[in-house]
Design a protein around this motif. Structure first.
Motif, mmCIF file in Angstrom:
data_model
loop_
_atom_site.group_PDB
_atom_site.id
_atom_site.type_symbol
_atom_site.label_atom_id
_atom_site.label_comp_id
_atom_site.label_asym_id
_atom_site.label_seq_id
_atom_site.Cartn_x
_atom_site.Cartn_y
_atom_site.Cartn_z
ATOM 1 N N GLU A 301 28.261 38.303 2.757
ATOM 2 C CA GLU A 301 28.750 37.364 1.467
ATOM 3 C C GLU A 301 27.572 35.925 1.619
ATOM 4 O O GLU A 301 27.702 35.560 2.792
ATOM 5 C CB GLU A 301 30.098 36.989 1.697
ATOM 6 C CG GLU A 301 30.692 35.880 0.878
ATOM 7 C CD GLU A 301 30.383 36.199 -0.722
ATOM 8 O OE1 GLU A 301 29.860 35.094 -1.581
ATOM 9 O OE2 GLU A 301 30.666 37.134 -0.940
ATOM 10 N N PRO A 302 26.849 36.058 0.645
ATOM 11 C CA PRO A 302 25.766 35.029 0.607
ATOM 12 C C PRO A 302 26.386 33.402 0.967
ATOM 13 O O PRO A 302 25.903 32.801 1.763
ATOM 14 C CB PRO A 302 25.471 34.701 -1.023
ATOM 15 C CG PRO A 302 25.458 36.069 -1.611
ATOM 16 C CD PRO A 302 26.931 36.429 -0.677
ATOM 17 N N LYS A 303 27.562 32.977 0.512
ATOM 18 C CA LYS A 303 28.320 31.782 0.766
ATOM 19 C C LYS A 303 28.531 31.557 2.277
ATOM 20 O O LYS A 303 28.154 30.720 3.006
ATOM 21 C CB LYS A 303 29.303 31.412 0.002
ATOM 22 C CG LYS A 303 29.627 29.744 0.041
ATOM 23 C CD LYS A 303 30.801 29.554 -1.153
ATOM 24 C CE LYS A 303 30.942 28.090 -1.048
ATOM 25 N NZ LYS A 303 31.545 27.705 -2.114
ATOM 26 N N GLU A 304 29.199 32.854 2.574
ATOM 27 C CA GLU A 304 29.577 32.494 4.409
ATOM 28 C C GLU A 304 28.538 32.688 4.926
ATOM 29 O O GLU A 304 28.345 31.935 5.957
ATOM 30 C CB GLU A 304 30.436 33.995 4.267
ATOM 31 C CG GLU A 304 30.770 34.186 5.787
ATOM 32 C CD GLU A 304 31.633 35.479 6.102
ATOM 33 O OE1 GLU A 304 31.413 36.121 7.233
ATOM 34 O OE2 GLU A 304 32.340 36.042 5.128
ATOM 35 N N SER A 305 27.414 33.434 4.717
ATOM 36 C CA SER A 305 26.206 33.564 5.683
ATOM 37 C C SER A 305 25.383 32.291 5.649
ATOM 38 O O SER A 305 25.011 31.736 6.932
ATOM 39 C CB SER A 305 25.263 34.717 5.020
ATOM 40 O OG SER A 305 25.975 35.953 5.521
ATOM 41 N N LEU A 306 25.217 31.799 4.584
ATOM 42 C CA LEU A 306 24.348 30.428 4.304
ATOM 43 C C LEU A 306 25.400 29.376 5.000
ATOM 44 O O LEU A 306 24.792 28.412 5.639
ATOM 45 C CB LEU A 306 23.963 30.038 3.049
ATOM 46 C CG LEU A 306 22.767 31.348 2.304
ATOM 47 C CD1 LEU A 306 23.100 30.987 0.952
ATOM 48 C CD2 LEU A 306 21.739 31.005 3.059
ATOM 49 N N ASN A 307 26.425 29.246 4.838
ATOM 50 C CA ASN A 307 27.255 28.078 5.322
ATOM 51 C C ASN A 307 27.300 28.222 6.761
ATOM 52 O O ASN A 307 27.365 27.279 7.790
ATOM 53 C CB ASN A 307 29.027 28.172 5.083
ATOM 54 C CG ASN A 307 29.106 27.644 3.578
ATOM 55 O OD1 ASN A 307 28.368 26.463 3.423
ATOM 56 N ND2 ASN A 307 30.148 27.663 2.820
ATOM 57 N N ARG A 308 27.098 29.358 7.363
ATOM 58 C CA ARG A 308 27.438 29.729 8.919
ATOM 59 C C ARG A 308 25.930 29.110 9.518
ATOM 60 O O ARG A 308 25.884 28.523 10.645
ATOM 61 C CB ARG A 308 27.328 30.974 9.190
ATOM 62 C CG ARG A 308 27.655 31.462 10.734
ATOM 63 C CD ARG A 308 28.010 32.831 10.956
ATOM 64 N NE ARG A 308 26.789 33.819 10.548
ATOM 65 C CZ ARG A 308 26.923 34.420 9.598
ATOM 66 N NH1 ARG A 308 27.942 34.582 8.966
ATOM 67 N NH2 ARG A 308 25.876 35.106 9.706
ATOM 68 N N LEU A 309 24.784 28.683 8.893
ATOM 69 C CA LEU A 309 23.888 28.258 9.271
ATOM 70 C C LEU A 309 23.981 26.806 9.659
ATOM 71 O O LEU A 309 23.339 26.317 10.536
ATOM 72 C CB LEU A 309 22.770 28.598 8.123
ATOM 73 C CG LEU A 309 22.099 29.933 7.961
ATOM 74 C CD1 LEU A 309 21.171 29.637 6.885
ATOM 75 C CD2 LEU A 309 21.317 30.225 9.090
ATOM 76 N N PHE A 310 24.863 26.143 9.011
ATOM 77 C CA PHE A 310 24.999 24.578 9.085
ATOM 78 C C PHE A 310 25.900 24.162 9.778
ATOM 79 O O PHE A 310 26.507 23.138 9.873
ATOM 80 C CB PHE A 310 24.859 24.108 7.476
ATOM 81 C CG PHE A 310 23.568 24.342 6.917
ATOM 82 C CD1 PHE A 310 22.386 23.736 7.230
ATOM 83 C CD2 PHE A 310 23.826 25.370 5.818
ATOM 84 C CE1 PHE A 310 21.194 24.133 6.521
ATOM 85 C CE2 PHE A 310 22.490 25.480 5.132
ATOM 86 C CZ PHE A 310 21.419 25.232 5.621
ATOM 87 N N VAL A 311 26.838 25.083 10.110
ATOM 88 C CA VAL A 311 28.033 25.057 11.171
ATOM 89 C C VAL A 311 28.131 25.770 12.463
ATOM 90 O O VAL A 311 29.098 25.906 12.872
ATOM 91 C CB VAL A 311 29.509 25.293 10.328
ATOM 92 C CG1 VAL A 311 29.603 24.278 9.201
ATOM 93 C CG2 VAL A 311 29.397 26.747 9.904
#
Length: 318
Positions: A301-311
């Motif tokens: 899932e794009p939002k989950e993968s990208l959000n994980r970068l910043f948390v």
């Protein structure tokens, strides 16, 4: 100088137009099956620029024998097959210039490494990298770019022959770093487009900062200079790749997360596969590249993968 440009897409055709304006004798090659070449042969226009009559259009690859400088602007994954075709003509004493950004997926090799498998001992290869879009150059908007090669004489020859008020060329001094930087900026461009598509554009600043640091680590691990990530090959190309409406990679990323089709070439799509091989080979953590790969090829899932970068787990910035 006699120059042949191989590849009649938007960048190859611009280079032919630009070098013709510099007073060189320029030929532009495209395959007989190429829609771009068919359009040029009919109208000398591709919707972005018009080629003057002084540029020779050809579908005969053997004409490359006549050139002193051979500029290659094709899909990076097609470079090996192109060089295999050129081998039949036993080209000697050529200066090759790669105006393309990517890595070979099957081997993980840099494009100059692929070239060295085919060149004779008296030929040289250089890379032409940096920011800029055809649409803006054609309107007279200047920019800065970089040329790099192993030999100082090759850089001197090309920069003297190619420089103008429209493009100011800098001398590169890190071929490994410049090639890696040019290839990976397209991956960052896809990530930026994904953020745009998800309504998270405000995270692009963090993406740029961490992306540059990530790629500098890879450069160092491969024997290059990590500072090159902050030069024209990578960070210097972010405006044209991460923000511009003309960026194919940014647009591809945006439309991908919106589940819309995109029919133009986005080199970052292929490059990220090769970069993940290098990540494992050199034991370098590449979280942004990994996230893009997971989204494109593992169905994450794009939002989950990208959000994980910043948390990610808390740590010092440097």
């Amino acid at each position: 100088m006699k120059i042949t440009v191989l590849g009649c897409g938007r960048w190859g055709s611009f280079i032919a137009w630009y070098l013709d304006r510099r007073g060189h004798e320029v030929s532009l090659y495209g395959r007989e099956t190429s829609r771009n070449m068919a359009r040029f042969l009919e109208t000398r226009d591709n919707g972005l620029l018009t080629l003057p009559e002084s540029i020779t259009l050809t579908t005969d690859l053997s004409k490359t024998r006549e050139a002193e400088i051979v500029i290659i602007s094709v899909n990076s994954q097609g470079l090996r097959s192109l060089m295999e075709e050129l081998s039949a003509y036993e080209l000697k004493n050529k200066t090759y210039v790669l105006c393309m950004k990517g890595m070979e997926i099957s081997t993980g090799k840099r494009l100059t490494e692929v070239m060295e498998e085919f060149m004779d001992i008296n030929s040289n290869v250089a890379v032409w990298l940096g920011p800029g879009h055809v649409q803006e150059f054609y309107r007279g908007i200047p920019n800065c770019m970089v040329i790099d090669a192993k030999e100082e004489e090759t850089k001197d020859l090309l920069i003297q022959a190619f420089s103008s008020d429209l493009i100011r060329f800098y001398y590169g001094n890190d071929l490994i770093g410049n090639e890696i930087g040019g290839a990976t900026k397209n991956i960052i461009g896809i990530a930026a487009g994904m953020l745009d598509g998800l309504g998270l554009s405000s995270l692009k600043g963090a993406l740029m900062s961490r992306g540059t640091r990530e790629i500098s680590r890879l450069m160092e691990a491969m024997g290059g200079n990590g500072i090159s990530a902050y030069g024209l090959c990578h960070l210097g190309d972010y405006e044209a790749t991460v923000f511009s409406k003309y960026s194919h990679n940014r647009m591809f990323g945006e439309l991908f997360v919106k589940k819309e089709d995109y029919d133009s070439l986005a080199e970052g799509y292929y490059t990220v596969m090769a970069i993940m091989k290098l990540s494992r080979k050199y034991h370098v953590d590449l979280p942004i590249c990994s996230a893009v790969y997971e989204v494109l090829f593992e169905g994450k899932e794009p939002k989950e993968s990208l959000n994980r970068l910043f948390v990610r787990s808390l740590k010092e910035e440097f």
